[in-house]
Design a protein around this motif. Structure first.
Motif, PDB file in Angstrom:
ATOM      1  N   ASP A  78      10.994   5.823   3.342  1.00  0.00           N
ATOM      2  CA  ASP A  78      11.625   4.688   2.660  1.00  0.00           C
ATOM      3  C   ASP A  78      11.144   4.534   1.223  1.00  0.00           C
ATOM      4  O   ASP A  78      11.946   4.432   0.309  1.00  0.00           O
ATOM      5  CB  ASP A  78      11.356   3.401   3.438  1.00  0.00           C
ATOM      6  N   GLN A 119       2.105  -4.765   5.023  1.00  0.00           N
ATOM      7  CA  GLN A 119       3.145  -3.920   4.470  1.00  0.00           C
ATOM      8  C   GLN A 119       3.508  -2.855   5.498  1.00  0.00           C
ATOM      9  O   GLN A 119       2.728  -1.945   5.764  1.00  0.00           O
ATOM     10  CB  GLN A 119       2.644  -3.250   3.181  1.00  0.00           C
ATOM     11  N   ASP A 120       4.669  -2.976   6.075  1.00  0.00           N
ATOM     12  CA  ASP A 120       5.137  -1.982   7.031  1.00  0.00           C
ATOM     13  C   ASP A 120       6.197  -1.134   6.345  1.00  0.00           C
ATOM     14  O   ASP A 120       7.264  -1.634   5.976  1.00  0.00           O
ATOM     15  CB  ASP A 120       5.727  -2.656   8.276  1.00  0.00           C
ATOM     16  N   HIS A 121       5.899   0.152   6.165  1.00  0.00           N
ATOM     17  CA  HIS A 121       6.828   1.043   5.479  1.00  0.00           C
ATOM     18  C   HIS A 121       7.425   2.038   6.465  1.00  0.00           C
ATOM     19  O   HIS A 121       6.697   2.729   7.177  1.00  0.00           O
ATOM     20  CB  HIS A 121       6.102   1.798   4.356  1.00  0.00           C
ATOM     21  N   ALA A 122       8.727   2.112   6.468  1.00  0.00           N
ATOM     22  CA  ALA A 122       9.397   3.094   7.314  1.00  0.00           C
ATOM     23  C   ALA A 122       9.238   4.476   6.697  1.00  0.00           C
ATOM     24  O   ALA A 122       9.130   4.622   5.476  1.00  0.00           O
ATOM     25  CB  ALA A 122      10.875   2.740   7.460  1.00  0.00           C
ATOM     26  N   ALA A 123       9.225   5.489   7.536  1.00  0.00           N
ATOM     27  CA  ALA A 123       9.073   6.856   7.057  1.00  0.00           C
ATOM     28  C   ALA A 123      10.218   7.222   6.117  1.00  0.00           C
ATOM     29  O   ALA A 123      11.389   6.993   6.427  1.00  0.00           O
ATOM     30  CB  ALA A 123       9.027   7.821   8.239  1.00  0.00           C
ATOM     31  N   ALA A 154      -1.681   1.793   3.147  1.00  0.00           N
ATOM     32  CA  ALA A 154      -1.681   2.047   4.590  1.00  0.00           C
ATOM     33  C   ALA A 154      -3.018   1.718   5.217  1.00  0.00           C
ATOM     34  O   ALA A 154      -3.089   1.194   6.322  1.00  0.00           O
ATOM     35  CB  ALA A 154      -1.333   3.518   4.867  1.00  0.00           C
ATOM     36  N   GLY A 172       4.673   5.677   1.203  1.00  0.00           N
ATOM     37  CA  GLY A 172       4.212   4.424   1.777  1.00  0.00           C
ATOM     38  C   GLY A 172       3.856   4.505   3.240  1.00  0.00           C
ATOM     39  O   GLY A 172       2.893   3.892   3.696  1.00  0.00           O
ATOM     40  N   ALA A 173       4.611   5.258   4.029  1.00  0.00           N
ATOM     41  CA  ALA A 173       4.393   5.285   5.476  1.00  0.00           C
ATOM     42  C   ALA A 173       3.202   6.141   5.877  1.00  0.00           C
ATOM     43  O   ALA A 173       2.382   5.740   6.702  1.00  0.00           O
ATOM     44  CB  ALA A 173       5.653   5.778   6.183  1.00  0.00           C
ATOM     45  N   SER A 174       3.087   7.327   5.292  1.00  0.00           N
ATOM     46  CA  SER A 174       2.050   8.277   5.718  1.00  0.00           C
ATOM     47  C   SER A 174       0.869   8.379   4.779  1.00  0.00           C
ATOM     48  O   SER A 174      -0.148   8.970   5.130  1.00  0.00           O
ATOM     49  CB  SER A 174       2.674   9.674   5.866  1.00  0.00           C
ATOM     50  N   SER A 175       1.004   7.841   3.552  1.00  0.00           N
ATOM     51  CA  SER A 175      -0.013   7.971   2.506  1.00  0.00           C
ATOM     52  C   SER A 175      -0.187   9.415   2.038  1.00  0.00           C
ATOM     53  O   SER A 175      -1.169   9.730   1.366  1.00  0.00           O
ATOM     54  CB  SER A 175      -1.371   7.413   2.968  1.00  0.00           C
TER      55      SER A 175
END
Length: 384
Positions: A136, A130-134, A257, A169-172
């Motif tokens: 998003d 799972q790749d989440h953009a900042a 993450a 999602g990106a940084s948790s």
């Protein structure tokens, strides 16, 4: 094994120390030290004989790898059973270790028990990366259990509170708040406070399929509460729930993450995930065009109408997959019917197919009829 031979040569021919050898062979001093230790245990002498091939050398040095050294070996837990037990509610490694150590008092200590389990679990088929953009996605949910809150210290009176959790999602980066209920006002206010805490709004809110937020759960085209949609639209966001019957819970939210660091790339994920990842917007447009002009037009309009691309992506993917159950011709006809009535959802197309409305000729306007003449019917002259 070439590096091993070089280490042995530098040590026994030139008498170099660990650090000097490490610099020459490009290895850490600890690696040199461990190699020489294994060579001493294997009673290897330099120079090596001509019959010592790389395979023989490797077997001599690492034949005991993976076994516990010392005067005893601890009983090995059933890691598969441990893995299954951890899926149960409230189950933890601490509880499972307590059971294990009560049965085998000379067994592994807790830290070693956890390390061995994680090593075993890493060998299992990994989940899809799972790749989440900042900025998003924001994952939101209530924790499964309530928490006890003391409301009166003098009397000791307590009350159960519900824990709302939001995780980027990106940084948790996470936000949590206790509420007395899980009603719609609580749900909306928790979102507003979370967005204030984060200092901005994500492009997509990803809730679990909570009844307060989702009217009808559907992976391809869920029906979301209007108030919730309105709140999201106010902040320039959209709502896209998780897959039904697969609640992610708070533990999985924090694990998005962290757990995905073990995914090594698309070639290592299960085949079912690879098939899903192969779908792109371009492929959806290509597949829709192959099924028929009405399918292509409906998918084009759905992709253009939805606030977030992933919303349109899911709906179109669901329509294309209806081909397996109903066939191209029926799906194309159903899409044509949906376009006529202005219905641009997966659910509408599925309903048309389930009720066989795709086989019914659509009306092309009101049926012609003779003017009705009656004393109680006022004509145009009455208004002029």
């Amino acid at each position: 094994m070439r590096r091993v031979r070089e280490i042995l040569r530098y040590r026994f021919e030139q008498g170099l120390g660990h650090k000097s050898i490490a610099v020459r062979v490009g290895a850490a001093p600890s690696t040199v030290r461990e190699t020489l230790r294994r060579a001493a245990i294997a009673e290897l002498s330099w120079p090596l004989g001509d019959d010592v091939s790389d395979a023989v050398l490797e077997a001599a040095l690492y034949k005991a790898a993976g076994t516990k050294t010392g005067h005893r070996r601890s009983p090995e837990p059933d890691w598969a059973q441990v893995h299954r037990e951890l899926k149960r509610k409230h189950m933890t490694l601490q509880i499972l270790w307590d059971e294990y150590i009560s049965r085998y008092p000379e067994g592994y200590r807790y830290s070693r028990f956890c390390d061995l389990y994680r090593g075993w679990a890493m060998k299992l088929p990994v989940t899809m990366r799972q790749d989440h953009a900042a900025g998003d996605k924001l994952f939101v949910d209530y924790a499964g259990d309530t928490v006890t809150v003391v409301v009166d210290r003098l009397s000791g009176k307590t009350r159960q509170a519900h824990l709302f959790v939001a995780v980027l999602g990106a940084s948790s980066l996470s936000y949590a708040q206790a509420r007395w209920s899980e009603t719609l006002p609580d749900w909306i206010e928790c979102h507003i406070l979370a967005l204030e805490y984060f200092g901005g709004a994500p492009a997509l809110l990803v809730p679990d399929n909570a009844k307060v937020a989702i009217i009808k759960a559907c992976h391809f085209d869920p029906q979301v509460n209007r108030t919730y949609c309105g709140m999201a639209a106010h902040y320039g966001s959209a709502v896209l729930p998780t897959r039904p019957r697969r609640p992610f819970g708070v533990r999985e939210m924090f694990g998005f993450a962290v757990g995905n660091k073990f995914a090594k790339g698309l070639c290592h994920v299960p085949s079912a995930h690879r098939r899903f990842a192969d779908w792109t917007i371009e492929r959806i447009q290509r597949e829709a065009s192959a099924m028929g002009p009405d399918v292509a037009l409906l998918c084009e309009r759905i992709l253009a109408d939805r606030p977030h691309p992933e919303q349109g992506f899911r709906a179109c993917l669901g329509i294309i997959r209806l081909n397996k159950s109903f066939g191209r011709d029926r799906v194309n006809a159903a899409c044509g019917r949906a376009l006529e009535i202005g219905a641009r959802t997966y659910g509408s197309v599925r309903s048309i197919l389930d009720n066989h409305l795709d086989r019914t000729a659509a009306s092309n306007g009101a049926a012609p009829h003779e003017p009705i003449h009656h004393a109680n019917i006022r004509g145009p002259r009455y208004y002029h």
